[in-house]
Enzyme design. Structure first.
Site, PDB file in Angstrom:
ATOM      1  N   ASN A   7       0.859  -1.185   0.000  1.00  0.00           N
ATOM      2  CA  ASN A   7       0.000   0.000   0.000  1.00  0.00           C
ATOM      3  C   ASN A   7       0.905   1.249   0.000  1.00  0.00           C
ATOM      4  OD1 ASN A   7      -1.407   2.272   1.093  1.00  0.00           O
ATOM      5  ND2 ASN A   7      -3.051   0.914   1.729  1.00  0.00           N
ATOM      6  N   HIS A  10       0.987   6.172   1.964  1.00  0.00           N
ATOM      7  CA  HIS A  10       1.743   7.120   2.786  1.00  0.00           C
ATOM      8  C   HIS A  10       2.937   7.734   2.081  1.00  0.00           C
ATOM      9  CE1 HIS A  10      -1.147   6.721   5.724  1.00  0.00           C
ATOM     10  NE2 HIS A  10      -0.849   5.486   6.082  1.00  0.00           N
ATOM     11  N   ARG A  18       3.627  18.648   1.735  1.00  0.00           N
ATOM     12  CA  ARG A  18       4.152  19.876   1.123  1.00  0.00           C
ATOM     13  C   ARG A  18       3.355  20.284  -0.108  1.00  0.00           C
ATOM     14  NH1 ARG A  18       9.433  21.165   3.091  1.00  0.00           N
ATOM     15  NH2 ARG A  18       9.420  22.852   1.595  1.00  0.00           N
ATOM     16  N   HIS A  43      -5.733   3.628  -1.387  1.00  0.00           N
ATOM     17  CA  HIS A  43      -7.060   3.942  -0.846  1.00  0.00           C
ATOM     18  C   HIS A  43      -7.415   5.341  -1.327  1.00  0.00           C
ATOM     19  CE1 HIS A  43      -9.741   4.127   3.039  1.00  0.00           C
ATOM     20  NE2 HIS A  43     -10.397   4.493   1.956  1.00  0.00           N
ATOM     21  N   ARG A  45      -9.629   8.170  -0.736  1.00  0.00           N
ATOM     22  CA  ARG A  45     -10.562   8.624   0.309  1.00  0.00           C
ATOM     23  C   ARG A  45     -11.439   9.745  -0.223  1.00  0.00           C
ATOM     24  NH1 ARG A  45     -10.288   7.806   5.653  1.00  0.00           N
ATOM     25  NH2 ARG A  45      -8.916   6.130   6.307  1.00  0.00           N
ATOM     26  N   ARG A  49      -7.087  12.870   0.903  1.00  0.00           N
ATOM     27  CA  ARG A  49      -5.992  13.385   1.725  1.00  0.00           C
ATOM     28  C   ARG A  49      -4.621  12.854   1.281  1.00  0.00           C
ATOM     29  NH1 ARG A  49      -7.097  10.015   7.268  1.00  0.00           N
ATOM     30  NH2 ARG A  49      -9.157  10.923   7.018  1.00  0.00           N
ATOM     31  N   HIS A  50      -4.579  11.731   0.592  1.00  0.00           N
ATOM     32  CA  HIS A  50      -3.275  11.275   0.067  1.00  0.00           C
ATOM     33  C   HIS A  50      -3.365  10.907  -1.414  1.00  0.00           C
ATOM     34  CE1 HIS A  50      -5.115   7.587   1.501  1.00  0.00           C
ATOM     35  NE2 HIS A  50      -4.697   7.693   2.743  1.00  0.00           N
ATOM     36  N   GLU A  70      -8.753   0.396  -2.600  1.00  0.00           N
ATOM     37  CA  GLU A  70      -9.577   0.389  -1.381  1.00  0.00           C
ATOM     38  C   GLU A  70     -10.505   1.589  -1.446  1.00  0.00           C
ATOM     39  OE1 GLU A  70      -7.104   0.707   2.049  1.00  0.00           O
ATOM     40  OE2 GLU A  70      -6.110  -1.182   1.682  1.00  0.00           O
ATOM     41  N   THR A 100      -6.743   6.479  10.160  1.00  0.00           N
ATOM     42  CA  THR A 100      -6.633   5.358   9.229  1.00  0.00           C
ATOM     43  C   THR A 100      -7.886   4.509   9.403  1.00  0.00           C
ATOM     44  OG1 THR A 100      -5.275   3.451   8.555  1.00  0.00           O
ATOM     45  CG2 THR A 100      -5.322   3.956  10.898  1.00  0.00           C
ATOM     46  N   THR A 101      -8.075   3.523   8.527  1.00  0.00           N
ATOM     47  CA  THR A 101      -9.245   2.654   8.639  1.00  0.00           C
ATOM     48  C   THR A 101      -9.254   2.023  10.029  1.00  0.00           C
ATOM     49  OG1 THR A 101      -8.785   2.145   6.331  1.00  0.00           O
ATOM     50  CG2 THR A 101     -10.523   0.868   7.396  1.00  0.00           C
ATOM     51  N   GLU A 152     -10.463  -9.591   3.241  1.00  0.00           N
ATOM     52  CA  GLU A 152      -9.198  -9.240   3.890  1.00  0.00           C
ATOM     53  C   GLU A 152      -9.500  -9.163   5.378  1.00  0.00           C
ATOM     54  OE1 GLU A 152      -7.094  -5.774   2.423  1.00  0.00           O
ATOM     55  OE2 GLU A 152      -6.157  -5.513   4.382  1.00  0.00           O
ATOM     56  N   HIS A 191      -3.438  -4.676   7.896  1.00  0.00           N
ATOM     57  CA  HIS A 191      -3.598  -3.500   8.744  1.00  0.00           C
ATOM     58  C   HIS A 191      -2.740  -3.623   9.998  1.00  0.00           C
ATOM     59  CE1 HIS A 191      -5.060   0.198  10.363  1.00  0.00           C
ATOM     60  NE2 HIS A 191      -5.591   0.440   9.200  1.00  0.00           N
ATOM     61  N   GLY A 192      -1.795  -2.698  10.104  1.00  0.00           N
ATOM     62  CA  GLY A 192      -0.943  -2.641  11.290  1.00  0.00           C
ATOM     63  C   GLY A 192       0.204  -3.633  11.288  1.00  0.00           C
ATOM     64  N   GLY A 213       1.326  -1.389   4.345  1.00  0.00           N
ATOM     65  CA  GLY A 213       1.671  -0.057   3.895  1.00  0.00           C
ATOM     66  C   GLY A 213       2.601   0.675   4.834  1.00  0.00           C
ATOM     67  N   HIS A 214       2.060   1.103   5.971  1.00  0.00           N
ATOM     68  CA  HIS A 214       2.772   2.046   6.831  1.00  0.00           C
ATOM     69  C   HIS A 214       4.164   1.566   7.247  1.00  0.00           C
ATOM     70  CE1 HIS A 214       3.710   4.097  10.686  1.00  0.00           C
ATOM     71  NE2 HIS A 214       3.353   5.135   9.968  1.00  0.00           N
TER      72      HIS A 214
HETATM   73  N1  PXP Z   1      -5.761  -3.061   4.545  1.00  0.00           N
HETATM   74  C1  PXP Z   1      -6.683  -2.083   4.574  1.00  0.00           C
HETATM   75  C2  PXP Z   1      -8.099  -2.424   4.247  1.00  0.00           C
HETATM   76  C3  PXP Z   1      -6.326  -0.759   4.898  1.00  0.00           C
HETATM   77  O1  PXP Z   1      -7.266   0.207   4.931  1.00  0.00           O
HETATM   78  C4  PXP Z   1      -4.968  -0.472   5.159  1.00  0.00           C
HETATM   79  C5  PXP Z   1      -4.555   0.938   5.468  1.00  0.00           C
HETATM   80  O2  PXP Z   1      -4.775   1.753   4.382  1.00  0.00           O
HETATM   81  C6  PXP Z   1      -4.038  -1.528   5.088  1.00  0.00           C
HETATM   82  C7  PXP Z   1      -4.465  -2.811   4.813  1.00  0.00           C
HETATM   83  C8  PXP Z   1      -2.591  -1.312   5.342  1.00  0.00           C
HETATM   84  O3  PXP Z   1      -2.409  -0.999   6.676  1.00  0.00           O
HETATM   85  P1  PXP Z   1      -0.987  -0.494   7.193  1.00  0.00           P
HETATM   86  O4  PXP Z   1      -0.728   0.814   6.513  1.00  0.00           O
HETATM   87  O5  PXP Z   1      -1.164  -0.382   8.658  1.00  0.00           O
HETATM   88  O6  PXP Z   1       0.013  -1.542   6.774  1.00  0.00           O
END
Ligand code: PXP
Length: 240
Positions: A7, A10, A18, A43, A45, A49-50, A70, A100-101, A152, A191-192, A213-214
């Site tokens: 993802n 970010h 900026r 994603h 949104r 925002r990104h 997403e 975040t979600t 997911e 996620h996370g 992603g993050h």
């Molecule tokens: N899966 C979904 C559905 C999400 O919304 C996100 C965050 O955009 C991720 C996975 C990835 O999460 P993370 O950025 O914490 O890795």
């Protein structure tokens, strides 16, 4: 072996800090693919925002693996998806105020919207993934009532938990994977997840793909920092 889909939201967050043209999430997506990732996720949104439409159009032209969009199950987003034609749409809940979600989609609570969006998108050949908490009822509804192609599983609660609670959350994920796999759904997880908390999940062979992603963007900033500074120093020293 499970696939990794990256993802790149970010990378765009940093760009938007900026309101500049770099770093470009489209370039990050290409680098992710060159490094072996088998999917790119963004994603879009409601508040942009990104990720922006511009990113989506370019990603659709450049992603060679699988492009996963997403989005919330709204008419606006469905129309955009029908125009872009990502390979996969992941339906997620969205609240404007959230950072975040925050959790899985309440499939049972928003059935009409989700079914309508799914039908329109599947008719166009787009696969549907539903982002759900590891809850059996939500998973069954995703398959039996919505007709999703995949789910997911939201790993965020597991990632935030500590000690015994983390063990309990891990067990919930294992059970959810079993149920989903038994129903014939393709099972993804995300996620996370980071370089540490993913370790107990990598052995679960029914997980087809991890969505991350993050932690990857955060690590990229640090592992690339020394090189970036050295390159700037070389330019500064060149003319002295
Ligand atoms: N899966 C979904 C559905 C999400 O919304 C996100 C965050 O955009 C991720 C996975 C990835 O999460 P993370 O950025 O914490 O890795």
């Amino acid at each position: 072996m499970a696939k990794l889909a990256v993802n790149v939201d970010h990378v765009a967050t940093l760009r938007e800090a900026r309101r500049a043209i770099e770093p470009d999430p489209v370039m990050a997506a290409a680098l992710a693919e060159l490094s072996g990732a088998e999917g790119v996720i963004v994603h879009l949104r409601e508040d942009r925002r990104h990720i922006k439409e511009r990113d989506l159009y370019l990603l659709r032209q450049t992603v060679k693996t699988s492009l996963n969009l997403e989005m919330a199950a709204t008419d606006e987003m469905v129309n955009i998806a029908l125009d872009i034609r990502p390979d996969v749409v992941t339906l997620v809940p969205e609240r404007r105020e959230e950072v975040t979600t925050e959790g899985g989609l309440n499939v049972l609570g928003q059935m009409d919207n989700i079914v309508q969006a799914t039908k329109r998108l599947q008719k166009a050949g787009i696969l549907i993934s539903i982002f759900v908490d590891p809850e059996p009822d939500q998973i069954r509804a995703s398959k039996e009532k919505v007709g999703a192609d995949m789910i997911e599983i939201h790993t965020g609660i597991y990632c935030d938990a500590k000690g015994e609670e983390r063990e309990r959350e891990l067990k919930r994920i294992l059970e959810a994977v079993d149920i989903a796999h038994g129903l014939g759904l393709i099972v993804k997880a995300g996620h996370g997840l980071n370089y540490f908390n993913i370790q107990p999940l990598v052995g679960i062979k029914e997980i087809y793909e991890f969505s991350i992603g993050h932690s990857i963007v955060a690590r990229a900033v640090l592992v690339g920092f020394e090189r970036a500074v050295r390159e700037m120093l070389e330019i500064i020293k060149m003319k002295r």
